[in-house]
Design an enzyme around this catalytic site. Structure first.
Site, PDB file in Angstrom:
ATOM      1  N   GLN A 124       3.291   9.924   1.317  1.00 61.95           N
ATOM      2  CA  GLN A 124       4.593   9.237   1.380  1.00 61.95           C
ATOM      3  C   GLN A 124       5.499   9.624   0.215  1.00 61.95           C
ATOM      4  O   GLN A 124       6.714   9.470   0.306  1.00 61.95           O
ATOM      5  CB  GLN A 124       4.398   7.712   1.436  1.00 61.95           C
ATOM      6  CG  GLN A 124       3.763   7.252   2.750  1.00 61.95           C
ATOM      7  CD  GLN A 124       3.594   5.754   2.813  1.00 61.95           C
ATOM      8  OE1 GLN A 124       2.625   5.217   2.289  1.00 61.95           O
ATOM      9  NE2 GLN A 124       4.547   5.068   3.414  1.00 61.95           N
ATOM     10  N   GLY A 126       0.839  -1.195   0.000  1.00 59.41           N
ATOM     11  CA  GLY A 126       0.000   0.000   0.000  1.00 59.41           C
ATOM     12  C   GLY A 126       0.873   1.243   0.000  1.00 59.41           C
ATOM     13  O   GLY A 126       2.064   1.179   0.313  1.00 59.41           O
ATOM     14  N   CYS A 186       6.130  -0.329   7.464  1.00 58.17           N
ATOM     15  CA  CYS A 186       5.786   0.885   6.719  1.00 58.17           C
ATOM     16  C   CYS A 186       6.975   1.278   5.868  1.00 58.17           C
ATOM     17  O   CYS A 186       8.109   1.284   6.356  1.00 58.17           O
ATOM     18  CB  CYS A 186       5.438   2.015   7.692  1.00 58.17           C
ATOM     19  SG  CYS A 186       4.991   3.553   6.867  1.00 58.17           S
ATOM     20  N   LEU A 187       6.704   1.616   4.623  1.00 55.77           N
ATOM     21  CA  LEU A 187       7.791   2.019   3.726  1.00 55.77           C
ATOM     22  C   LEU A 187       8.465   3.296   4.217  1.00 55.77           C
ATOM     23  O   LEU A 187       9.616   3.559   3.861  1.00 55.77           O
ATOM     24  CB  LEU A 187       7.260   2.213   2.297  1.00 55.77           C
ATOM     25  CG  LEU A 187       6.729   0.929   1.621  1.00 55.77           C
ATOM     26  CD1 LEU A 187       6.043   1.278   0.310  1.00 55.77           C
ATOM     27  CD2 LEU A 187       7.859  -0.075   1.402  1.00 55.77           C
ATOM     28  N   HIS A 212      -2.022   7.618   7.508  1.00 56.74           N
ATOM     29  CA  HIS A 212      -1.061   8.495   6.806  1.00 56.74           C
ATOM     30  C   HIS A 212      -1.749   9.780   6.326  1.00 56.74           C
ATOM     31  O   HIS A 212      -1.170  10.871   6.420  1.00 56.74           O
ATOM     32  CB  HIS A 212      -0.468   7.788   5.586  1.00 56.74           C
ATOM     33  CG  HIS A 212       0.676   6.863   5.872  1.00 56.74           C
ATOM     34  ND1 HIS A 212       1.833   7.262   6.504  1.00 56.74           N
ATOM     35  CD2 HIS A 212       0.860   5.548   5.587  1.00 56.74           C
ATOM     36  CE1 HIS A 212       2.672   6.231   6.589  1.00 56.74           C
ATOM     37  NE2 HIS A 212       2.108   5.176   6.046  1.00 56.74           N
ATOM     38  N   HIS A 229      -4.062   1.584   8.090  1.00 57.63           N
ATOM     39  CA  HIS A 229      -2.689   2.102   8.101  1.00 57.63           C
ATOM     40  C   HIS A 229      -2.551   3.273   7.123  1.00 57.63           C
ATOM     41  O   HIS A 229      -1.946   4.299   7.449  1.00 57.63           O
ATOM     42  CB  HIS A 229      -1.745   0.938   7.738  1.00 57.63           C
ATOM     43  CG  HIS A 229      -0.309   1.286   7.566  1.00 57.63           C
ATOM     44  ND1 HIS A 229       0.681   0.808   8.396  1.00 57.63           N
ATOM     45  CD2 HIS A 229       0.330   2.047   6.641  1.00 57.63           C
ATOM     46  CE1 HIS A 229       1.852   1.268   7.988  1.00 57.63           C
ATOM     47  NE2 HIS A 229       1.675   2.024   6.923  1.00 57.63           N
ATOM     48  N   GLU A 230      -3.151   3.126   5.939  1.00 61.04           N
ATOM     49  CA  GLU A 230      -3.029   4.174   4.913  1.00 61.04           C
ATOM     50  C   GLU A 230      -3.850   5.423   5.268  1.00 61.04           C
ATOM     51  O   GLU A 230      -3.383   6.553   5.067  1.00 61.04           O
ATOM     52  CB  GLU A 230      -3.471   3.652   3.540  1.00 61.04           C
ATOM     53  CG  GLU A 230      -2.749   2.417   3.026  1.00 61.04           C
ATOM     54  CD  GLU A 230      -1.243   2.513   3.044  1.00 61.04           C
ATOM     55  OE1 GLU A 230      -0.700   3.625   3.178  1.00 61.04           O
ATOM     56  OE2 GLU A 230      -0.598   1.456   2.953  1.00 61.04           O
TER      57      GLU A 230
HETATM   58  O1  GNR Z   1       4.107  -2.493   2.496  1.00 63.94           O
HETATM   59  C1  GNR Z   1       3.487  -2.379   3.564  1.00 63.94           C
HETATM   60  N1  GNR Z   1       3.243  -3.472   4.305  1.00 63.94           N
HETATM   61  C2  GNR Z   1       2.406  -3.474   5.413  1.00 63.94           C
HETATM   62  C3  GNR Z   1       2.441  -4.585   6.236  1.00 63.94           C
HETATM   63  C4  GNR Z   1       1.617  -4.642   7.340  1.00 63.94           C
HETATM   64  C5  GNR Z   1       0.752  -3.620   7.604  1.00 63.94           C
HETATM   65  C6  GNR Z   1       0.718  -2.490   6.805  1.00 63.94           C
HETATM   66  C7  GNR Z   1       1.538  -2.424   5.704  1.00 63.94           C
HETATM   67  S1  GNR Z   1       1.468  -1.036   4.673  1.00 63.94           S
HETATM   68  C8  GNR Z   1       3.093  -1.032   4.033  1.00 63.94           C
HETATM   69  C9  GNR Z   1       3.255   0.025   2.973  1.00 63.94           C
HETATM   70  C10 GNR Z   1       3.108   1.387   3.603  1.00 63.94           C
HETATM   71  O2  GNR Z   1       3.937   1.910   4.298  1.00 63.94           O
HETATM   72  N2  GNR Z   1       1.981   2.000   3.415  1.00 63.94           N
HETATM   73  O3  GNR Z   1       1.761   3.192   3.996  1.00 63.94           O
HETATM   74 NI    NI Z   2       2.958   3.217   5.774  1.00 63.45          NI
END
Ligand code: GNR
Ligand code: NI
Length: 172
Positions: free
Chosen positions: A51, A46, A92-93, A138, A134-135
């Protein structure tokens, strides 16, 4: 193909409250393409627009094995369906190298628009529910480390700022 640079915690731009999309135009289409390219390149499941330093309420996700099912959510809203909570390990990236359990609502209703502006709804559980929450965090300036104790968060912050310092002195 336009892979963009991903902002890293504790970059203050990750704290931006992102703005709703009002125009479903070519700019939005290009943004979505750049986001997908960046997500697949990383690779991640995601990505939120902030980001890549675009403060708009746009999310891309692809949870398929084959990375062939891009999902796009513009101006998403999440409703907790009150089916309990679940703790899942998240990464999270923007917080590279750290994976920690986060507790969230298990089942949610997503209301969003697609890239053309058409409204749709989707019930989500499992990884889709984890990822969309999670997104959307952000988009509201929130990062998953905010759910950790201050001590754990500070440890991650210190490691990432030190890692960046090391990198900058090497490339200088
Ligand atoms: O790549 C991602 N893997 C992930 C794994 C577990 C819970 C949430 C994520 S999202 C993350 C990519 C990201 O940072 N999205 O904002
Ligand atoms: Ni993230």
């Amino acid at each position: 193909m336009a892979v963009q640079k991903i902002l890293t915690y504790p970059d203050p731009r990750l704290r931006t409250l992102c703005e709703p999309v009002l125009e479903f135009d070519k700019n939005l289409e290009t943004l979505i393409e750049d986001m997908a390219d960046t997500m697949y390149d990383a690779p991640g499941i995601g990505l939120a627009a902030i980001q890549i330093n675009v403060p708009k309420r746009v999310i891309v996700m692809d949870l398929s094995e084959t990375k062939s099912q891009l999902q796009v959510f513009v101006n998403p809203e999440i409703v907790d369906l009150n089916q309990g909570t679940r703790e899942v390990e998240e990464g999270c990236l923007s917080v590279p190298g750290f994976f920690v359990p986060v507790k969230r609502p298990e089942k949610v209703l997503i209301k969003a628009q697609d890239k053309l502006g058409d409204h749709f709804e989707l019930e989500a559980d499992e990884m889709t529910a984890v990822c969309i929450q999670h997104e959307v965090d952000h988009l509201n300036g929130k990062v998953f480390v905010d759910y950790l104790s201050r001590m754990k968060r500070e440890r991650i912050r210190n490691k990432l700022t030190k890692a960046r310092g090391d990198f900058e002195s090497r490339v200088a």
